[in-house]
Write a protein that holds these residues in place. Structure first.
Motif, PDB file in Angstrom:
ATOM      1  N   VAL A  46      -8.562  10.062  -4.922  1.00 12.52           N
ATOM      2  CA  VAL A  46      -7.614   9.235  -4.184  1.00 12.52           C
ATOM      3  C   VAL A  46      -6.163   9.567  -4.542  1.00 12.52           C
ATOM      4  CG1 VAL A  46      -6.911   6.875  -3.654  1.00 12.52           C
ATOM      5  CG2 VAL A  46      -9.327   7.445  -3.818  1.00 12.52           C
ATOM      6  N   ILE A 101     -13.268   4.130   7.535  1.00 12.48           N
ATOM      7  CA  ILE A 101     -12.987   4.426   6.131  1.00 12.48           C
ATOM      8  C   ILE A 101     -13.026   3.169   5.264  1.00 12.48           C
ATOM      9  CG2 ILE A 101     -11.254   5.320   4.535  1.00 12.48           C
ATOM     10  CD1 ILE A 101     -10.570   7.422   6.599  1.00 12.48           C
ATOM     11  N   PRO A 124       0.812  -1.230   0.000  1.00 14.77           N
ATOM     12  CA  PRO A 124       0.000   0.000   0.000  1.00 14.77           C
ATOM     13  C   PRO A 124       0.839   1.272   0.000  1.00 14.77           C
ATOM     14  CG  PRO A 124      -0.777  -1.507   1.686  1.00 14.77           C
ATOM     15  CD  PRO A 124       0.479  -2.088   1.156  1.00 14.77           C
ATOM     16  N   VAL A 125       1.913   1.276   0.790  1.00 20.68           N
ATOM     17  CA  VAL A 125       2.710   2.506   0.851  1.00 20.68           C
ATOM     18  C   VAL A 125       3.403   2.755  -0.498  1.00 20.68           C
ATOM     19  CG1 VAL A 125       4.706   3.610   1.943  1.00 20.68           C
ATOM     20  CG2 VAL A 125       2.988   2.502   3.351  1.00 20.68           C
ATOM     21  N   ILE A 177     -10.560  10.764   0.428  1.00 18.51           N
ATOM     22  CA  ILE A 177     -10.830   9.329   0.227  1.00 18.51           C
ATOM     23  C   ILE A 177     -12.326   9.070   0.267  1.00 18.51           C
ATOM     24  CG2 ILE A 177     -10.341   6.981   0.991  1.00 18.51           C
ATOM     25  CD1 ILE A 177      -8.130   8.034   2.689  1.00 18.51           C
ATOM     26  N   ASN A 178     -12.971   9.652   1.268  1.00 20.63           N
ATOM     27  CA  ASN A 178     -14.383   9.379   1.468  1.00 20.63           C
ATOM     28  C   ASN A 178     -15.289  10.041   0.430  1.00 20.63           C
ATOM     29  OD1 ASN A 178     -14.667   7.580   3.455  1.00 20.63           O
ATOM     30  ND2 ASN A 178     -15.005   9.059   5.110  1.00 20.63           N
ATOM     31  N   ILE A 234      -4.460   7.284   9.280  1.00 18.25           N
ATOM     32  CA  ILE A 234      -5.071   7.998   8.163  1.00 18.25           C
ATOM     33  C   ILE A 234      -4.200   7.915   6.896  1.00 18.25           C
ATOM     34  CG2 ILE A 234      -4.122  10.253   8.878  1.00 18.25           C
ATOM     35  CD1 ILE A 234      -7.584   9.721   7.351  1.00 18.25           C
ATOM     36  N   VAL A 235      -2.885   7.819   7.078  1.00 20.87           N
ATOM     37  CA  VAL A 235      -1.986   7.685   5.922  1.00 20.87           C
ATOM     38  C   VAL A 235      -2.042   6.259   5.383  1.00 20.87           C
ATOM     39  CG1 VAL A 235       0.437   7.685   5.232  1.00 20.87           C
ATOM     40  CG2 VAL A 235      -0.455   9.556   6.620  1.00 20.87           C
ATOM     41  N   LEU A 236      -1.949   5.303   6.310  1.00 19.51           N
ATOM     42  CA  LEU A 236      -1.974   3.900   5.894  1.00 19.51           C
ATOM     43  C   LEU A 236      -3.268   3.590   5.130  1.00 19.51           C
ATOM     44  CD1 LEU A 236      -0.470   1.190   6.121  1.00 19.51           C
ATOM     45  CD2 LEU A 236      -1.898   0.684   8.101  1.00 19.51           C
ATOM     46  N   VAL A 237      -4.363   4.123   5.617  1.00 17.12           N
ATOM     47  CA  VAL A 237      -5.653   3.806   5.018  1.00 17.12           C
ATOM     48  C   VAL A 237      -5.727   4.324   3.582  1.00 17.12           C
ATOM     49  CG1 VAL A 237      -7.050   5.806   5.669  1.00 17.12           C
ATOM     50  CG2 VAL A 237      -8.067   3.545   5.689  1.00 17.12           C
ATOM     51  N   THR A 238      -5.017   5.409   3.302  1.00 18.87           N
ATOM     52  CA  THR A 238      -4.996   5.941   1.941  1.00 18.87           C
ATOM     53  C   THR A 238      -4.427   4.909   0.976  1.00 18.87           C
ATOM     54  OG1 THR A 238      -4.492   8.057   2.967  1.00 18.87           O
ATOM     55  CG2 THR A 238      -4.303   7.942   0.584  1.00 18.87           C
ATOM     56  N   GLY A 239      -3.278   4.348   1.365  1.00 18.91           N
ATOM     57  CA  GLY A 239      -2.668   3.319   0.520  1.00 18.91           C
ATOM     58  C   GLY A 239      -3.554   2.098   0.404  1.00 18.91           C
ATOM     59  N   LEU A 240      -4.163   1.713   1.527  1.00 16.69           N
ATOM     60  CA  LEU A 240      -5.009   0.512   1.527  1.00 16.69           C
ATOM     61  C   LEU A 240      -6.210   0.685   0.600  1.00 16.69           C
ATOM     62  CD1 LEU A 240      -4.939  -0.306   5.339  1.00 16.69           C
ATOM     63  CD2 LEU A 240      -3.916  -1.672   3.514  1.00 16.69           C
ATOM     64  N   VAL A 241      -6.836   1.847   0.688  1.00 18.90           N
ATOM     65  CA  VAL A 241      -7.993   2.110  -0.171  1.00 18.90           C
ATOM     66  C   VAL A 241      -7.567   2.081  -1.636  1.00 18.90           C
ATOM     67  CG1 VAL A 241      -9.581   3.937  -0.890  1.00 18.90           C
ATOM     68  CG2 VAL A 241      -9.338   3.388   1.532  1.00 18.90           C
ATOM     69  N   ARG A 242      -6.431   2.693  -1.908  1.00 20.60           N
ATOM     70  CA  ARG A 242      -5.928   2.750  -3.279  1.00 20.60           C
ATOM     71  C   ARG A 242      -5.713   1.342  -3.836  1.00 20.60           C
ATOM     72  NH1 ARG A 242      -6.172   5.522  -7.680  1.00 20.60           N
ATOM     73  NH2 ARG A 242      -4.480   4.995  -9.082  1.00 20.60           N
ATOM     74  N   VAL A 243      -5.141   0.455  -3.020  1.00 28.25           N
ATOM     75  CA  VAL A 243      -4.804  -0.883  -3.523  1.00 28.25           C
ATOM     76  C   VAL A 243      -6.007  -1.815  -3.500  1.00 28.25           C
ATOM     77  CG1 VAL A 243      -3.342  -2.920  -3.178  1.00 28.25           C
ATOM     78  CG2 VAL A 243      -2.414  -0.639  -2.773  1.00 28.25           C
ATOM     79  N   TYR A 244      -6.715  -1.846  -2.381  1.00 31.60           N
ATOM     80  CA  TYR A 244      -7.669  -2.943  -2.175  1.00 31.60           C
ATOM     81  C   TYR A 244      -9.139  -2.586  -2.395  1.00 31.60           C
ATOM     82  CZ  TYR A 244      -3.611  -5.292  -0.169  1.00 31.60           C
ATOM     83  OH  TYR A 244      -2.392  -5.847   0.011  1.00 31.60           O
ATOM     84  N   VAL A 267       2.347   1.705  -3.465  1.00 29.42           N
ATOM     85  CA  VAL A 267       1.321   2.113  -4.430  1.00 29.42           C
ATOM     86  C   VAL A 267       0.914   3.567  -4.175  1.00 29.42           C
ATOM     87  CG1 VAL A 267      -1.063   1.734  -5.156  1.00 29.42           C
ATOM     88  CG2 VAL A 267       0.471  -0.208  -4.857  1.00 29.42           C
ATOM     89  N   MET A 268       0.842   3.917  -2.903  1.00 28.28           N
ATOM     90  CA  MET A 268       0.495   5.281  -2.535  1.00 28.28           C
ATOM     91  C   MET A 268       1.524   6.257  -3.110  1.00 28.28           C
ATOM     92  SD  MET A 268       0.256   6.489   1.409  1.00 28.28           S
ATOM     93  CE  MET A 268       1.946   6.980   1.694  1.00 28.28           C
ATOM     94  N   ILE A 288      -7.065  14.487   3.833  1.00 30.37           N
ATOM     95  CA  ILE A 288      -6.892  13.129   3.303  1.00 30.37           C
ATOM     96  C   ILE A 288      -8.195  12.360   3.468  1.00 30.37           C
ATOM     97  CG2 ILE A 288      -5.690  10.921   3.591  1.00 30.37           C
ATOM     98  CD1 ILE A 288      -3.224  12.455   4.488  1.00 30.37           C
ATOM     99  N   ALA A 315      -0.714  12.039   1.608  1.00 33.56           N
ATOM    100  CA  ALA A 315      -0.216  11.015   2.535  1.00 33.56           C
ATOM    101  C   ALA A 315       1.275  10.801   2.333  1.00 33.56           C
ATOM    102  CB  ALA A 315      -0.977   9.712   2.337  1.00 33.56           C
TER     103      ALA A 315
END
Lengths: 340, 274, 272
Positions: B241, C209, B22-23, B233-234, C113-123, B25-26, B229, B248
């Protein structure tokens, strides 16, 4: 003749990139107590762990009772080991600690009860069977550890600095007990220590290690009297170490090109001559410092030609005072030549 | 080797699947525009939009002030704690531990009861005819709100440091006839300085990353990095995103540098007590 | 004299700080028993009706159950992932610990809040259960706490020697782990599990989220109540507070017992 029981051939060990043991070779005979002696960091514990099978990567061979064991897992070697920290299992009673290995071997309860009872009697802990390790003293803990290893009748018992966490008095008591068990039960023991006196006191044979190599192997007396090199001379006792020129200044004939060093053991000085005076050299000088060692007294003197020497006498004769001019004698034949 | 693999497999999979992937990809997404092409447009947008710059400014100013205040109070608090008896210490450590984990929705709610528009504090001030009192729903209010979890956190970081200071030093200094101020400035302060820096960094980072408390108190009305952020997202504003990823990433990069620098300072000093 | 003055100042300082920090909690507890408390310094009267209302509310009970499930599953995942690693680092190779140090600053450099950004993006758009993503992510977020607590469990004894001793006495590594290591770290493991459970139980950001409020945990329920019914929300907050308090007290009690034991042990080795 006794037979060779453990043989280590060309042992090399790398630990995180450093070669800590370099092509090491030695042999140990059955039913003897051999000591690995060396300063900390000399690699003695590493060798012990290799024999036990606790090091991951080694090269070379280890033969125990004629069989190669270097490729066996630690739990297949039938070796006992005692750790410095005792490594008792805090969740088990003394009885269960000692019974641990027997239970692994699936011995019957009756056999376990008998064997554990007998060995606890040997180490004089029969009344502590139901105690837990946290309620034992350090010396008692180590005796439990010894019993736990001995009850399995291992081919060889490895002891890794077993006494170094204990007080001086208990140490001496326990080392004598270990020696007694070894002789009474006929166990082959390999004992690691950094304490010269301990090694001298209990060993049949001493292997001195430094920097990943064997420096000398021999009986305590041999090692003490005839150190093979300067390291040994410095490490093993309180010897006076003199260069050729310094010895010459004391009136000993030394060849002009001789670059050896010489040792004079402090206890070999005498205050007077017995026999032919030609056999002696004389050291005259002034007492600089006196240390009472209990049974002996150590004098440090500065000789008239500027050498610093140590001499020890039994604490029963006349004593000298600081600053007094004295003459000490030493037999020429007692001066030992050592290599590098 | 096989044992090692078995032991690290679950851990490795977890780290890989919910951290590294995830990081990474972010990071990559932050450099993509809405169509997926490579561009710096997200970063461009962050730095050239007044709104987003405001978020960064708010986050940094709230965090800086709240962590400085909390730092000072928690040093004093931790010092006071070392002077108390063992059982009192234990009770207080429990209290501080709890109030730091009380952060978030529960804290927000408590603060509304106390300082909200119909709260106790308002009742007191209006009885006393004081006006313009603290408004909890503001940047100042947030700075104030953060102290409720930053102070206990700071005390819990500082307490072990001060508690482990060698008592003999105090005695030696007394014997040598040094005054208390002299001793504190010449001995104690230099020794704990690296810890102060390190703890300040942690408090600052913790404030920067705070989302739950702000969101629960003000929704997305307070513009800070975490709330921006969250809304990106929401989709409460417009879901974007990649832009959230850029924010992020910016956050992570800045915080990693700061924490790393903080660690460097600590290690250079080399007299770390922990 | 100075010593005494110090103590008095210390007590005053600590009292002020404690009052400041505890005030919101006290206010919430009072609010939960209040009949009504709007624009007044003290409530108009006291009542238990809000508690009865909450306890009989099915939303509350199902949110509670969801949070507990989240806590338990996360704890299991976290233990499975971290226990072997912490064991390995302590028994086989201490140098790994230095490499695992990044873990301790993880929550500061990569907060939820940062981790969730990556998670949402990927999954978010992948056909995998988002619940799984959530569970794994919460396990990861609990890592610093779990890791530290587990690592502390290994301080008390020389586990390396104990483990090796068990091997030499004939056990396989797995049996040695089960028979010698686990029983002697059980207290530390329990504390680690309690801490992991607490952090998962009170998780909000990720749950909200990733699952978008479809899975209403206690915290999310609390947030919803806060918007609609202050009194009910204060009851829930109070209950949540007591839950945290009980867990803290359990932990302090355990650590105190352990601490006393350790002191005794040190005394023993000295005594001989």
């Amino acid at each position: 003749m006794s037979s060779i029981f453990l043989e280590v051939k060309d042992l090399s060990i790398n630990l995180s990139g450093n070669q800590v043991i370099k092509d090491m070779n030695f042999k140990i005979q059955k039913n003897t107590l051999t000591t690995f002696l060396g300063p900390s960091g000399s690699g003695k514990t590493t060798v012990l762990r290799a024999i036990a099978g606790l090091n991951q990567k080694i090269s070379g061979k280890i033969l125990l009772d004629g069989k190669e064991i270097q490729n066996l897992a630690a739990n297949q070697r039938n070796i006992g080991m005692i750790f410095q920290s005792y490594a008792l299992f805090p969740n088990l009673s003394v009885f269960e600690n000692v019974a641990y290995g027997l239970r692994v071997r699936k011995e019957s309860n009756a056999v376990i009860k008998e064997k554990v009872g007998a060995i606890l009697k040997t180490v004089n802990l029969q009344d502590k069977e139901q105690s837990y390790p946290e309620n034992l003293s350090g010396g008692q803990k180590q005796r439990v550890a010894i019993a736990r290893a001995m009850v399995l009748e291992p081919k060889i018992l490895l002891l890794d600095e077993p006494l170094s966490a204990l007080d001086a008095k208990i140490r001496i008591e326990l080392r004598n007990q270990i020696r007694e068990y070894q002789q009474r039960l006929g166990i082959t023991m390999l004992f690691v220590t950094h304490d010269q006196a301990e090694a001298m006191a209990i060993s049949d044979e001493i292997i001195v290690m430094d920097n990943g190599k064997v420096q000398q192997q021999g009986s305590p007396l041999e090692i003490y009297k005839h150190p093979q090199n300067i390291f040994m001379a410095k490490f093993i006792g309180n010897h006076n170490i003199l260069e050729a020129g310094q010895l010459r200044s004391l009136g000993v004939e030394v060849a002009e090109n001789d670059k050896s060093s010489f040792i004079i053991r402090p206890e070999l000085f005498q205050t007077n001559i017995t026999g032919d005076s030609d056999d002696y050299i004389v050291v005259s000088g002034n007492i600089k410092n006196i240390s009472i060692l209990g049974d002996r007294i150590e004098y440090r003197l500065t000789s008239d030609n500027g050498l610093e020497l140590k001499a020890e006498f039994l604490n029963q004769q006349q004593t000298f005072t600081v600053g007094k001019a004295v003459k000490f004698y030493v037999r020429k034949g007692d001066i030992e030549k050592v290599g590098f | 080797m096989a044992t090692r693999l078995k032991i690290f497999l679950p851990f490795g999979l977890l780290i890989l699947s919910v951290l590294i992937v995830p990081v990474s990809v972010m990071l990559i997404s932050s450099l993509q525009n809405m169509d997926g092409g490579f561009s710096f447009s997200n970063y461009h947008q962050i730095f050239f939009s007044r709104y987003y710059r405001g978020a960064i400014y708010n986050s940094i100013s709230i965090s800086l002030i709240t962590s400085l205040i909390s730092l000072v109070i928690s040093i004093i608090g931790a010092w006071a704690l070392t002077k108390l008896s063992l059982s009192t210490k234990n009770i207080l450590i429990t209290v501080f531990n709890m109030s730091s984990s009380f952060a978030g929705v529960p804290l927000a709610f408590s603060l509304i009861i106390l300082f909200g528009n119909a709260g106790v504090f308002k009742a007191i001030t209006s009885t006393l005819h004081v006006h313009d009192a603290l408004n909890i729903y503001s940047v100042t209010g947030m700075t104030f709100a953060y102290t409720f979890f930053e102070i206990p956190l700071g005390i819990m970081f500082f307490f072990p440091v001060l508690d482990s200071l060698n008592r003999e030093w105090f005695e030696v200094s007394d014997v040598l006839g040094a005054s208390k101020m002299f001793f504190i400035s010449k001995v104690i302060f230099p020794i704990i300085l690296p810890n102060i820096v390190e703890i300040f960094v942690l408090l600052f980072a913790n404030a920067m990353g705070t989302y739950e408390t702000v969101y629960a108190l003000m929704g997305n009305n307070l513009v800070s990095i975490p709330t921006v952020i969250g809304s990106l997202i929401n989709g409460e504003l417009v879901a974007n995103v990649p832009l959230a990823c850029a924010f992020a990433t910016l956050f992570t990069v800045i915080m990693t540098i700061i924490v790393w620098l903080g660690n460097r300072v600590t290690n250079i000093k080399g007299r770390r007590i922990s | 004299m100075e010593k005494h003055a110090d103590k008095v100042i210390a007590k005053i300082v600590i009292t002020l700080i404690s009052v400041y920090l505890v005030a919101p909690i006290i206010a919430t507890i009072m609010y939960s028993f209040a009949k009504s408390w709007v624009n007044t310094i003290l409530p108009d009267g006291w009542t238990l009706e809000w508690y009865l209302q909450l306890v009989t509310n099915s939303d509350f009970l199902s949110a509670l159950v969801r949070s507990i499930i989240l806590g338990i599953v996360t704890t299991i995942i976290a233990m499975c992932c971290f226990l072997p690693v912490v064991f390995y680092a302590n028994v086989y190779d201490e140098s790994i610990k230095a490499r695992l140090r990044f873990i301790t600053v993880l929550p500061f450099t990569i907060p939820g809040i940062v981790l969730v950004t990556g998670l949402v993006r990927v999954y978010a758009n992948l056909p995998i259960p988002q619940m799984l993503v959530l569970l794994l992510a919460i396990s990861l977020l609990s890592l610093p706490v779990t890791y530290q607590a587990l690592d502390n469990a290994f301080i008390a004894h020389d586990f390396r020697a104990m483990f090796e001793q068990a091997l030499i006495l004939g056990d396989s590594p797995l049996k040695a782990f089960v028979k010698v290591v686990i029983p002697n770290i059980r207290v530390g493991m329990f504390i680690a599990m309690l801490l992991t459970f607490t952090s998962a139980f009170g998780e909000y950001v990720l749950t909200n989220i990733i699952l978008g409020g479809n899975y209403e945990t206690l915290k999310i329920y609390m947030y919803r109540l806060m918007q609609s019914n202050g009194q009910a929300s204060s009851v829930l907050t109070t209950v949540y507070f007591f839950f945290l308090a009980i867990i803290s007290i359990i932990m302090i009690a355990i650590m105190k017992r352990q601490g006393n034991k350790k002191v005794e042990e040190v005394g023993d080795t000295k005594k001989l």
